[in-house]
Design an enzyme around this catalytic site. Structure first.
Site, PDB file in Angstrom:
ATOM      1  N   ARG A   1     -10.495  -0.645  15.119  1.00 12.47           N
ATOM      2  CA  ARG A   1     -10.348  -0.113  14.143  1.00 12.47           C
ATOM      3  C   ARG A   1     -11.366  -0.704  12.958  1.00 12.47           C
ATOM      4  O   ARG A   1     -12.507  -0.502  12.944  1.00 12.47           O
ATOM      5  CB  ARG A   1      -8.863  -0.108  13.248  1.00 12.47           C
ATOM      6  CG  ARG A   1      -8.746   0.939  12.445  1.00 12.47           C
ATOM      7  CD  ARG A   1      -7.246   1.073  11.847  1.00 12.47           C
ATOM      8  NE  ARG A   1      -6.839  -0.104  11.297  1.00 12.47           N
ATOM      9  CZ  ARG A   1      -5.417  -0.165  10.922  1.00 12.47           C
ATOM     10  NH1 ARG A   1      -4.579   0.724  10.947  1.00 12.47           N
ATOM     11  NH2 ARG A   1      -5.048  -1.403  10.383  1.00 12.47           N
TER      12      ARG A   1
ATOM     13  N   LYS B   1       0.835  -1.185  -0.034  1.00 14.90           N
ATOM     14  CA  LYS B   1      -0.061   0.101  -0.009  1.00 14.90           C
ATOM     15  C   LYS B   1       1.038   1.044   0.019  1.00 14.90           C
ATOM     16  O   LYS B   1       2.192   1.274   0.238  1.00 14.90           O
ATOM     17  CB  LYS B   1      -0.946  -0.145   1.402  1.00 14.90           C
ATOM     18  CG  LYS B   1      -0.254  -0.158   2.467  1.00 14.90           C
ATOM     19  CD  LYS B   1      -1.186  -0.555   3.501  1.00 14.90           C
ATOM     20  CE  LYS B   1      -0.166  -0.459   4.879  1.00 14.90           C
ATOM     21  NZ  LYS B   1      -1.139  -0.919   6.114  1.00 14.90           N
TER      22      LYS B   1
ATOM     23  N   MET C   1       9.558  23.773  -0.060  1.00 21.66           N
ATOM     24  CA  MET C   1       8.570  22.678  -0.560  1.00 21.66           C
ATOM     25  C   MET C   1       9.498  21.941  -1.700  1.00 21.66           C
ATOM     26  O   MET C   1       9.611  20.590  -1.834  1.00 21.66           O
ATOM     27  CB  MET C   1       7.469  23.286  -1.401  1.00 21.66           C
ATOM     28  CG  MET C   1       6.435  22.347  -2.125  1.00 21.66           C
ATOM     29  SD  MET C   1       5.136  23.121  -3.184  1.00 21.66           S
ATOM     30  CE  MET C   1       4.062  23.466  -1.657  1.00 21.66           C
TER      31      MET C   1
ATOM     32  N   TYR D   1      13.475  30.699   4.392  1.00 20.53           N
ATOM     33  CA  TYR D   1      12.161  31.688   4.710  1.00 20.53           C
ATOM     34  C   TYR D   1      12.142  31.906   6.281  1.00 20.53           C
ATOM     35  O   TYR D   1      12.604  31.304   7.133  1.00 20.53           O
ATOM     36  CB  TYR D   1      10.720  30.613   4.670  1.00 20.53           C
ATOM     37  CG  TYR D   1      10.352  30.439   3.114  1.00 20.53           C
ATOM     38  CD1 TYR D   1      10.296  31.547   2.463  1.00 20.53           C
ATOM     39  CD2 TYR D   1      10.288  29.152   2.549  1.00 20.53           C
ATOM     40  CE1 TYR D   1       9.701  31.278   1.229  1.00 20.53           C
ATOM     41  CE2 TYR D   1       9.759  28.743   1.202  1.00 20.53           C
ATOM     42  CZ  TYR D   1       9.596  30.228   0.845  1.00 20.53           C
ATOM     43  OH  TYR D   1       9.140  29.913  -0.697  1.00 20.53           O
TER      44      TYR D   1
HETATM   45  C1  LIG Z   1      -0.336  -1.666   6.898  1.00 18.35           C
HETATM   46  C2  LIG Z   1      -0.940  -3.136   7.310  1.00 18.35           C
HETATM   47  C3  LIG Z   1      -0.187  -4.193   7.439  1.00 18.35           C
HETATM   48  C4  LIG Z   1       1.278  -4.212   7.164  1.00 18.35           C
HETATM   49  O1  LIG Z   1       1.910  -3.753   8.488  1.00 18.35           O
HETATM   50  P1  LIG Z   1       3.575  -3.558   8.657  1.00 18.35           P
HETATM   51  O2  LIG Z   1       3.443  -2.895  10.191  1.00 18.35           O
HETATM   52  O3  LIG Z   1       3.890  -2.425   7.694  1.00 18.35           O
HETATM   53  O4  LIG Z   1       4.207  -4.804   8.320  1.00 18.35           O
HETATM   54  C5  LIG Z   1      -0.816  -5.393   8.044  1.00 18.35           C
HETATM   55  N1  LIG Z   1      -2.121  -5.369   8.001  1.00 18.35           N
HETATM   56  C6  LIG Z   1      -2.706  -4.108   7.970  1.00 18.35           C
HETATM   57  C7  LIG Z   1      -4.416  -4.688   8.286  1.00 18.35           C
HETATM   58  C8  LIG Z   1      -2.476  -3.217   7.583  1.00 18.35           C
HETATM   59  O5  LIG Z   1      -3.199  -2.218   7.326  1.00 18.35           O
END
Ligand SMILES: *Cc1c(COP(=O)(O)O)cnc(C)c1O
Length: 497
Positions: free
Chosen positions: A254, A160, A436, A387
Site C-alpha cells: 500500500r 482517524k 436513511m 420500502y
Molecule cells: C489505521 C491504521 C492504524 C491503526 O490500526 P488499528 O488496526 O485500528 O489499530 C495503524 N497504522 C496505520 C498505518 C493505519 O492506517
C-alpha cells in the site's frame, strides 16, 4: 478552560514565566542586591516574556499576566491604608505579595470563566440519536496498553475517521488528559481539526497530502508520512522544513518505499528539508498469530529491521521506529518499537466478534449508540412495513419506529431480521429495510414500550449487550467499518457512569 485542559508538563513552566513577568515590575531582589535584581528583571525575566507568549493560552498563567498590574495597585493600597509600609519597602516581600495575589486572582478568574462557559454550553442532545463515550473504559484500555508495551514505547493512538466514529476532538482531549501526546490521523483535514481544537503534541498524517497542503503541514505543525521516494522528492522540493515519518513497504504494498530500496531510503533521510522524526511499517496479516500469517508477519518485521540495520551500518542515525497497530501489540508484543499506533483496540473492540470476545476481560467498549422510539403501531396480517414490500407480516405485530437510519451509521445490511436493538433489556429485531433516517423494529414481545423510550443500538440494556462487533458480523464486515461509518448527526458526549 480548566487548568486540566492543558498539558501537564507545560503548566509549571507557563506559570513560572508569568511570575517572572511579575518580577519585572516589582524588582524582588532590589533591596538585597542591585546586581542580582537587575540580572533577574533585565535578563532572566525579559527572556521569559517571549517564551511566555509562545506557550500562552493557559488561562491561569495568562490571568497572572493580565491581573498583576492591578495587584500592584492593590498591594500599594493595602500598605497605605494599613500603614504597613514594609509591604512595598521590602522588595522581596512586595514581589511575593503581588505574585501571590496575582495567582489567587487568576485562579478565581479561571473558575468564574469556566462556570460561565459551562452555562453557555448547549446541553447534550439526547432527543434523537446520540453517542455516549465511557471515559472509564477508555482509561482502562489506555492502561492495558501501557502495561503491555515496554516502558519506552509510547502510544500513538489512531484517531482517524473521527476517532473511529467516537468523535476525534472529544477522544483526543480525553487521551491528552491521560498523558498521551502523539496521535495519528488519515489526512491533513483531520490534523487541522485537532489543532484548531487546541490539541498539542505530535500529530502524524498517515496518508497522502497533495503539495497544495504542504504549507498547512507547517502551519499546523503536522508530521507527514513519506509515502515513497518520489513523494519525498516533492516534499523536499517545497524548500522549507517539513517534519516527516518515513513509511516502509514490507509486503502490504500500500503506502511506503519498498524495504529492498535501502539506497533510496537513506537518501530520503539525508534530504535537506525533511526533518525525519520516525520510520515505520504497517503489518498486513497480524490479526493471526499462527500459520501463514505468522510467517508473513515475521517476514515483514525482518524486512523492516534489515532497513534499520543497513542504516546503522552506513552510520546514519536511526529515527524512532514503529510497526505495531492494535493486533500487532496483542499478537506480536515482541515487535514493540518507539511508538505503537493503536486504533480499534483502544476503543475496546476488535475487528471481529471472535477476537472481541477473546479480549473482553481486558478491553472495554468505549462507545454506546442509542436512539429513541419515535412511534408505535399495530401491523396486521398481510400488511407490509418499510420500502419495497420487502416485509409482509402474517400475524398481528406491534412495531416501533426508531429515529436512526443508515445515514446515522446503522447499516442497511441489517434489514429484515439481520440486526436487532435492545429496548427495556429485550431484543427487538429489525423488520423491513433500514431507511436513511428511520428503522422499524418488532416489539411484539416487549410490554409497555412507549414513544420516547431509549433503544440501544450498540451498548448495554438490562443484562444484554450488543457490541459493534456483533453489528459487524451481522452486516458481513469488520467492526472498524461499522464504527468509522457512524454519521455526523449523532451528538457525542462523555457519559458519567
Ligand atoms: C489505521 C491504521 C492504524 C491503526 O490500526 P488499528 O488496526 O485500528 O489499530 C495503524 N497504522 C496505520 C498505518 C493505519 O492506517
Amino acid at each position: 478552560m480548566n487548568t486540566k485542559d492543558n498539558y501537564a508538563g507545560l503548566d509549571i513552566f507557563r506559570i513560572s514565566a508569568a511570575l517572572l513577568v511579575v518580577a519585572i515590575h516589582t524588582s524582588p531582589l532590589a533591596l538585597w542586591s542591585a546586581e542580582a535584581d537587575s540580572f533577574l528583571t533585565r535578563v532572566l525575566a525579559r527572556v521569559a516574556v517571549p517564551f511566555f507568549f509562545m506557550v500562552t493560552g493557559q488561562f491561569v498563567a495568562t490571568g497572572i499576566y493580565i491581573l498583576h498590574p492591578a495587584m500592584i495597585v492593590v498591594v500599594r493600597g493595602i500598605a497605605k491604608v494599613s500603614r504597613i509600609s514594609v509591604l512595598i519597602e521590602n522588595s522581596f516581600l512586595h514581589y511575593s505579595c503581588v505574585a501571590m495575589l496575582s495567582v489567587a486572582a487568576a485562579f478565581i478568574a479561571a473558575i468564574c470563566l469556566q462556570y460561565l462557559q459551562q452555562r453557555r454550553r448547549q446541553p447534550f442532545r439526547k432527543d434523537r440519536t446520540w453517542i455516549e463515550i465511557d471515559r472509564a473504559a477508555l482509561q482502562k484500555n489506555v492502561e492495558f496498553f501501557r502495561k503491555r508495551l515496554p516502558e519506552n514505547c509510547r502510544l500513538m493512538p489512531a484517531i482517524k475517521a473521527n476517532a473511529y466514529g467516537h468523535g476525534a476532538v472529544l477522544i483526543a482531549k480525553e487521551l491528552s488528559r491521560m498523558g498521551v501526546d502523539s496521535f495519528c490521523v488519515a489526512c491533513i483535514q483531520e490534523g487541522i481539526e485537532l489543532r484548531r481544537a487546541g490539541i498539542g503534541g505530535e500529530i502524524l498524517v498517515l496518508g497522502y497530502t497533495h503539495p497544495s497542503g504542504f504549507a498547512e503541514l507547517r502551519k499546523y505543525h503536522l508530521s507527514q508520512t513519506v509515502i515513497d521516494y518520489s513523494y519525498a522528492e516533492q516534499l523536499n522540493a517545497y524548500g522549507k522544513k517539513i517534519t516527516v515519518h518515513i513509511a516502509i513497504d514490507t509486503g502490504m504494498h500500500r503506502l511506503g518505499e519498498r524495504c529492498e530500496n535501502v539506497e533510496e531510503i537513506c537518501k530520503i533521510i539525508r534530504m535537506r528539508h525533511l526533518v525525519v522524526k520516525g520510520i515505520f511499517t504497517h503489518l498486513s496479516a497480524d490479526d493471526r498469530k499462527d500459520g501463514r500469517e505468522k510467517e508473513f508477519t515475521e517476514q515483514q518485521a525482518s524486512g523492516f529491521y534489515a532497513v534499520l540495520e543497513e542504516m546503522k551500518k552506513r552510520g546514519i542515525p536511526c529515527p524512532p521506529n514503529h510497526l505495531q497497530a492494535s493486533y500487532g501489540v496483542l499478537n506480536y508484543p515482541e515487535l514493540a518499537g518507539d511508538y505503537a499506533r493503536v486504533g480499534i483496540a483502544l476503543y475496546g473492540v476488535l475487528s471481529t466478534k471472535e477476537d472481541t470476545l477473546e479480549w473482553k476481560d481486558k478491553l472495554f467498549p468505549v462507545l454506546s449508540l442509542k436512539t429513541r422510539v419515535a412511534s408505535i403501531k399495530e401491523i396486521h396480517p398481510g400488511e407490509t412495513a418499510g420500502y419495497g414490500l420487502a416485509f409482509v407480516t402474517d400475524r398481528n405485530i406491534k412495531a416501533a419506529v426508531l429515529a436512526i437510519g443508515y445515514a446515522d451509521g446503522f447499516p442497511r445490511a441489517l434489514s429484515n431480521g439481520q440486526g436487532a436493538v435492545l429496548i427495556r433489556g429485550v431484543k427487538a429485531p429489525v423488520i423491513g429495510t433500514v431507511c436513511m433516517d428511520q428503522t422499524i423494529v418488532d416489539v411484539s414481545g416487549i410490554p409497555d414500550v412507549q414513544p420516547g423510550d431509549t433503544a440501544v443500538v450498540i451498548g448495554k440494556s438490562g443484562g444484554l449487550e450488543i457490541t459493534a462487533s456483533d453489528l459487524a458480523e451481522q452486516a458481513g464486515t469488520i467492526t472498524n467499518e461499522i464504527l468509522s461509518r457512524i454519521g455526523a448527526r449523532p451528538e457525542r458526549n462523555i457519559c458519567c457512569s
